[in-house]
Design an enzyme around this catalytic site. Structure first.
Site, PDB file in Angstrom:
ATOM      1  N   TRP A 132      18.243 -34.908 -21.151  1.00  0.00           N
ATOM      2  CA  TRP A 132      18.780 -33.815 -21.555  1.00  0.00           C
ATOM      3  C   TRP A 132      17.681 -32.687 -20.813  1.00  0.00           C
ATOM      4  CZ3 TRP A 132      23.519 -34.649 -23.236  1.00  0.00           C
ATOM      5  CH2 TRP A 132      24.383 -33.616 -23.286  1.00  0.00           C
ATOM      6  N   ASP A 133      18.006 -31.555 -21.285  1.00  0.00           N
ATOM      7  CA  ASP A 133      17.188 -30.444 -20.737  1.00  0.00           C
ATOM      8  C   ASP A 133      16.106 -30.294 -21.576  1.00  0.00           C
ATOM      9  OD1 ASP A 133      18.335 -29.151 -23.033  1.00  0.00           O
ATOM     10  OD2 ASP A 133      19.223 -27.176 -21.891  1.00  0.00           O
ATOM     11  N   TRP A 134      15.887 -31.220 -22.478  1.00  0.00           N
ATOM     12  CA  TRP A 134      14.533 -31.231 -23.283  1.00  0.00           C
ATOM     13  C   TRP A 134      14.069 -32.581 -23.227  1.00  0.00           C
ATOM     14  CZ3 TRP A 134      16.828 -34.433 -26.475  1.00  0.00           C
ATOM     15  CH2 TRP A 134      17.876 -34.072 -26.944  1.00  0.00           C
ATOM     16  N   ASN A 147      29.916 -30.673 -29.558  1.00  0.00           N
ATOM     17  CA  ASN A 147      29.077 -29.504 -29.158  1.00  0.00           C
ATOM     18  C   ASN A 147      29.498 -29.111 -27.749  1.00  0.00           C
ATOM     19  OD1 ASN A 147      26.320 -28.069 -29.102  1.00  0.00           O
ATOM     20  ND2 ASN A 147      26.441 -29.223 -27.226  1.00  0.00           N
ATOM     21  N   GLU A 148      29.808 -27.762 -27.931  1.00  0.00           N
ATOM     22  CA  GLU A 148      30.241 -27.059 -26.892  1.00  0.00           C
ATOM     23  C   GLU A 148      31.259 -27.509 -25.780  1.00  0.00           C
ATOM     24  OE1 GLU A 148      26.225 -26.322 -24.800  1.00  0.00           O
ATOM     25  OE2 GLU A 148      25.795 -25.027 -26.621  1.00  0.00           O
ATOM     26  N   GLU A 208      23.262 -21.672 -32.591  1.00  0.00           N
ATOM     27  CA  GLU A 208      22.328 -21.961 -31.600  1.00  0.00           C
ATOM     28  C   GLU A 208      21.944 -20.868 -30.932  1.00  0.00           C
ATOM     29  OE1 GLU A 208      23.034 -24.585 -28.281  1.00  0.00           O
ATOM     30  OE2 GLU A 208      23.934 -26.333 -29.699  1.00  0.00           O
TER      31      GLU A 208
HETATM   32  C1  BMA Z   1      22.568 -25.846 -26.080  1.00  0.00           C
HETATM   33  C2  BMA Z   1      22.495 -27.304 -26.825  1.00  0.00           C
HETATM   34  C3  BMA Z   1      21.771 -28.395 -26.055  1.00  0.00           C
HETATM   35  C4  BMA Z   1      20.776 -27.599 -25.076  1.00  0.00           C
HETATM   36  C5  BMA Z   1      20.307 -26.222 -25.435  1.00  0.00           C
HETATM   37  C6  BMA Z   1      19.416 -25.852 -24.537  1.00  0.00           C
HETATM   38  O1  BMA Z   1      23.690 -25.430 -25.625  1.00  0.00           O
HETATM   39  O2  BMA Z   1      23.767 -27.835 -27.246  1.00  0.00           O
HETATM   40  O3  BMA Z   1      22.905 -28.716 -25.091  1.00  0.00           O
HETATM   41  O4  BMA Z   1      19.451 -28.436 -25.148  1.00  0.00           O
HETATM   42  O5  BMA Z   1      21.331 -25.606 -25.157  1.00  0.00           O
HETATM   43  O6  BMA Z   1      19.779 -25.550 -23.260  1.00  0.00           O
END
Ligand code: BMA
Length: 945
Positions: free
Chosen positions: A256-258, A522-523, A620
């Site tokens: 993932w991005d983290w 999610n999204e 978020e």
């Molecule tokens: C959001 C989350 C993750 C991601 C974060 C940071 O959209 O739902 O998908 O890690 O952004 O980019």
């Protein structure tokens, strides 16, 4: 995990005085069939039935597998009044693991995974060390076999049915017992029950042939020939595996991005054998319902049986909640096959039910409940559990002065602002997530005044203990289903697997008061609406149809059938009712007039609140920072310790993330410089944390102060959940808690910006405002003190206390307004660059807010800011340590770091304006003054230039 239910062989005679009920059949147990005919008209007093010795308690109690095994063996072996009706044992423990070609073979624990087993045997290093995620990708690409020989510790021939039950298999496996395939698995979120009545022997060999999750996902994607289901692969910077959307597995385990890519294989939850006659209680759920017309609480109880008896049979159920003087008795009848028994328990109206409240709003009172099933033939099942009472409403209603609809939660009738963050899996290897770790992370959320966490859809449905702790601590859970940032297939096999997953997870989780909403994904709505994956317009309708099939026609339908006590939204972010009206995929799911919003903007100056959306609820938002040096040090070596090292780049999974952090910091801070590269590296880590803390503070304060107003049609913001609470490994990320739980500066800031009572300062067109934000249930008369300090003096240049002002309960309202020019003029020689404002609210001695501050210029332009000499005198006071600080000058972002000594400070990252200040250190493990003195590094902003 151990089973919480036990069918014991003891036969108990039922006390007389019961109220006979009409038959309950499996058909009558379906949703919507709550008919008064099924329920007693009176509540006769009933002696609480004797507890079956050694009964395993409900969700509150943790159970010991070996104890259960012993009990089960006893139950099976004991002659008792009748013959044994059930038996079982766990297959947890040591298994044999073997790579496909046999070149690697080892013993490893179940629950567990291959990576953890290899690590425990010393066959690999820490997978998180340096570049090991890449070095060890072979582990996930291999096809492993788990096997175990075992002896059946009871006479299975005497029992009608024998099941092999996996609470969780990760993920794709063929299961063989004595060389016969008894089942297949393809979904790590599902519980699998395989009938092994015909295959079980005294001596057995169980084998699971796993297929690599990575190769399975690739195969599934290849087989889907009609049209593409993007994204195919993660961005290259994530160094991950492809097609994760084709496998029902923790989506972030492919990177993932983290987070890193560790597509694990293994048996990640308990596995056991359960054998029984007559019936087996598969699931047991209960949800409170408040009937406002009658002003009474009911409890909807549902018991899901597998009935193996060929004939229907009867029995009686007693339910009692002694503290609420509630006892009820029901006659039931079970029918062959799957049989659901619904019971409606009327709570005695003559008692006062204390409701469960979110953290900061009241207690989390729970009541012990005993449910005893006494079935014909001497079958006796007892369930002990804790029940909580609360109501939830998601209010989507018109707001005057604003188009669109509100989007907020009422708990027990009270509108509550959601304050909190987003939860991701606490480790790539779930077997390392202990109860202590969960408690530490969740307690840290509460210590930062949070009341909500969103269990994000790219991770896992968390373990039972997670929700139990949230129930106990008053943390509301926004529960996503596990789909994230992707489109998904909808072929029948995939849908069937998802359906089973959703039913299982709802039944496992719905009794928890902490869960306040189910959310489909999610999204994925916004991914379609904004066409993230560049889908051709000719195919668009196919994707919309797939979306509706998955999240509406399947998941939503199941939620409506299984749990009518909570709202369901198909996605986050969504426009809620408006998305529904637009056919579930809204043209603009991030519309500020509806539903929730996710917001990220790394380029704009985050001190400028005008860049943030004045939305109904922001689920978020966030900024990255680096973890502390002591956390990174454990997974790196000296050659890695500079900002542009290949290690630093490797750990950064968000494209240009490292540059973005410095660019954002550069808006207001000078970047660090030091001739010593290690000091320079540490100072840079520190500055990224300063930047993150200040950015998220500004943004969160904006959302909180937007709670009660409508400005140009926008506002009534009722929630702020920043991205993200915790980390999966040691790397730069949006988290406020580092891997292992150490608090970043942001987490200390959260403690303040989520404080129940908070003065928020900001400027609009050179006018300085202070809003009073209150989550309290009462109005308070409070005095606001506004001080102006020069950077070069420890004495405030001016200080002004207002008359008593009313800070309204559950509101955000302006308390103070002054043009900046006038304020500066009033305060001697102040300029924007030479002075800073601090302010707080007080009501006598008993109530005060944290002291907040407002910078009048960027700190890179601050005039008079000196390198403060700050000393700390550490003394032990019982279980805590006191740090008495003394400074020679005003110091912003004072940071106390005791390296790897686990614990947290009472405050950190603060603006020090007085000569002396005492900070408390709460250790999480025993430590000493000497150890703390040795580890302490104390810096403030001016030290990094
Ligand atoms: C959001 C989350 C993750 C991601 C974060 C940071 O959209 O739902 O998908 O890690 O952004 O980019």
């Amino acid at each position: 995990m151990c089973p919480r239910l036990l069918c014991a062989a003891q036969k108990k005679t039922l006390k007389s005085g019961s109220v006979a009920l009409a038959q309950l059949t499996s058909g009558a147990g379906r949703e919507g069939s709550w008919d008064s005919r099924w329920f007693p008209t009176a509540q006769p007093p009933l002696q609480p039935a004797a507890r079956v010795p050694g009964m395993v308690p409900g969700p509150q109690a943790s159970c010991q597998c070996f104890l259960l095994l012993l009990l089960l063996l006893l139950a099976a072996a004991s002659p008792g009044p009748g013959r044994p009706r059930s038996a079982g044992f766990s297959l947890a423990g040591s298994w044999l693991l073997r790579s496909q070609d046999g070149s690697v073979a080892l013993e490893g624990p179940v629950p567990g995974c291959v990576h953890s087993a290899l690590l425990q045997r010393g066959l690999i290093q820490d997978p998180y060390y340096r570049f090991n995620d890449l070095n060890y990708s072979w582990i996930s690409l291999d096809n492993w076999t788990y096997s175990k020989e075992f002896r059946t510790p009871f006479d299975f021939r005497k029992l009608q049915k024998v099941n092999l039950i996996f609470e969780g298999v990760d993920t794709v496996a063929e299961v063989l017992l004595n060389n016969v395939t008894v089942g297949k698995t393809d979904n790590m979120f599902n519980r699998y029950t395989f009938d092994i009545t015909k295959e079980i022997r005294e001596l057995n060999v169980i084998k699971l042939h796993f297929q690599s999750a990575v190769s399975y996902a690739a195969q599934q994607s290849e087989a889907h020939t009609g049209y593409r289901i993007p994204p195919e692969c993660p961005e290259p910077v994530q160094k991950g595996a492809c097609h994760v959307n084709f496998i029902r597995k923790e989506q972030c385990s492919f990177s993932w991005d983290w987070g890193p890519s560790f597509p694990t294989q293994g048996i990640w939850k308990d596995v056991r054998i359960e054998a029984y006659d007559i019936c087996h209680l598969d699931d047991f759920t209960f949800t409170p319902v408040y009937v406002s017309s009658a002003r009474e609480w009911n409890l909807k109880i549902e018991a899901y049986f597998d009935v193996v008896s060929s004939e229907p049979f009867g029995g009686q159920v007693t339910v009692s909640i002694p503290a609420l003087q509630t006892h009820q008795l029901y006659d039931i009848e079970l029918h062959p096959g799957k049989s659901v028994i619904p019971l409606l328990l009327n709570i005695n109206k003559n008692t006062t039910v204390e409701t469960w409240w979110p953290n900061g709003h009241g207690n989390q009172t729970g009541y012990n409940m005993t449910v005893i099933f006494k079935l014909e033939g001497g079958y006796h099942i007892e369930k002990l559990t804790k029940v909580y009472f609360r109501t939830i409403e998601l209010i989507e209603a018109p707001i005057s002065g604003s188009s669109g609809l509100s989007f907020y939660f009422k708990i027990n009738g009270l509108p509550i602002f959601l304050k909190g963050s987003n939860w991701i899996p606490a480790d790539s290897f779930q077997d390392r997530v202990t109860s202590d770790l969960l408690r530490l992370l969740l307690q840290s959320a509460v210590d930062a005044n949070m009341n909500t966490l969103r269990v994000w859809g790219g991770g896992i449905y968390e373990q039972d203990e997670f929700y139990e702790i949230c129930d106990e601590l008053g943390i509301m859970i926004w529960q996503d289903f596990m789909f994230a940032c992707a489109l998904y297939p909808t072929d029948q096999a995939f849908i069937d697997s998802v359906r089973a997953e959703v039913v299982h997870q709802i039944r496992r989780l719905k009794s928890h008061p902490s869960i306040i909403i189910w959310s489909g994904n999610n999204e994925n709505e916004v991914a379609l609406a904004d066409n993230w994956f560049s889908l051709p317009s000719s195919k668009f309708q196919i994707y919309i149809r797939d979306y509706v099939t998955l999240y509406v026609k399947n998941i939503r339908e199941i939620v409506l059938a299984e749990d009518q006590t909570r709202p369901y939204i198909a996605s986050s972010p969504t426009n809620g009712a408006e998305s529904r009206a637009e056919g579930w995929v809204s043209r603009k799911p991030h519309d500020t007039h509806f539903g929730d919003v996710h917001f990220y903007d790394y380029q704009s100056d985050c001190w400028n609140w005008k860049v943030f959306p004045k939305a109904r609820l922001v689920s978020e938002y966030g900024y990255q920072s680096w973890p502390s040096f002591s956390t990174l040090e454990k997974v790196s070596s000296a050659e890695d310790w500079y900002y542009n090292s290949s290690f630093s780049l490797h750990r950064q999974h968000h494209r240009i993330g490292n540059t973005e952090m410095l660019d954002q910091a550069a808006h207001h801070f000078k970047l660090p410089w030091n001739s010593d590269p290690l000091v320079m590296f540490k100072d840079t880590l520190y500055l990224t944390q300063v930047m993150q803390a200040q950015c998220v503070k500004t943004e969160t304060e904006f959302y909180r102060r937007s709670q009660s107003e409508i400005v140009y049609g926008e506002g009534h913001t009722m929630g702020a959940l920043y991205w993200q609470l915790n980390d999966i490994w040691q790397a730069p990320s949006w988290a406020s808690l580092e891997y292992g739980g150490k608090w970043k500066m942001l987490h200390y800031f959260a403690q303040h910006f989520f404080s129940p009572l908070l003065p928020v300062g900001f400027e609009d067109d050179d006018v300085f405002f202070i809003y009073g934000v209150s989550d309290l249930h009462l109005d308070y008369k409070m005095a606001l003190t506004v001080r102006v300090h020069r950077w070069n003096s420890l004495e405030p240049v001016c200080s002004h206390q207002t008359e008593y002002l009313v800070v309204k309960a559950g509101q955000a309202a302006p308390l103070y307004k002054e043009p900046v020019v006038e304020l500066l003029k009033r305060c001697g020689q102040c300029t924007r660059q030479s002075c800073v404002i601090s302010f707080d609210l007080t009501a006598g001695d008993e109530l005060s807010s944290p002291t907040n501050y407002h910078f009048l210029s960027s700190l890179k332009d601050a005039v008079g800011l000196e390198k403060a000499q700050i000393t700390a005198k550490i003394t032990q006071q019982e279980n805590v340590y006191s740090f008495e600080l003394r400074t020679t000058a005003v110091a912003p972002f004072v940071w106390l770091d005791v390296g790897s000594i686990p614990g947290r400070f009472s405050d950190n990252g603060f603006l020090l304006t007085e000569e002396r200040k005492t900070i408390i250190f709460y250790p999480w493990k025993s430590t000493s003054v000497t150890a703390l003195e040795k580890s302490l590094r104390l810096i403030s902003l001016a030290d990094i230039y």
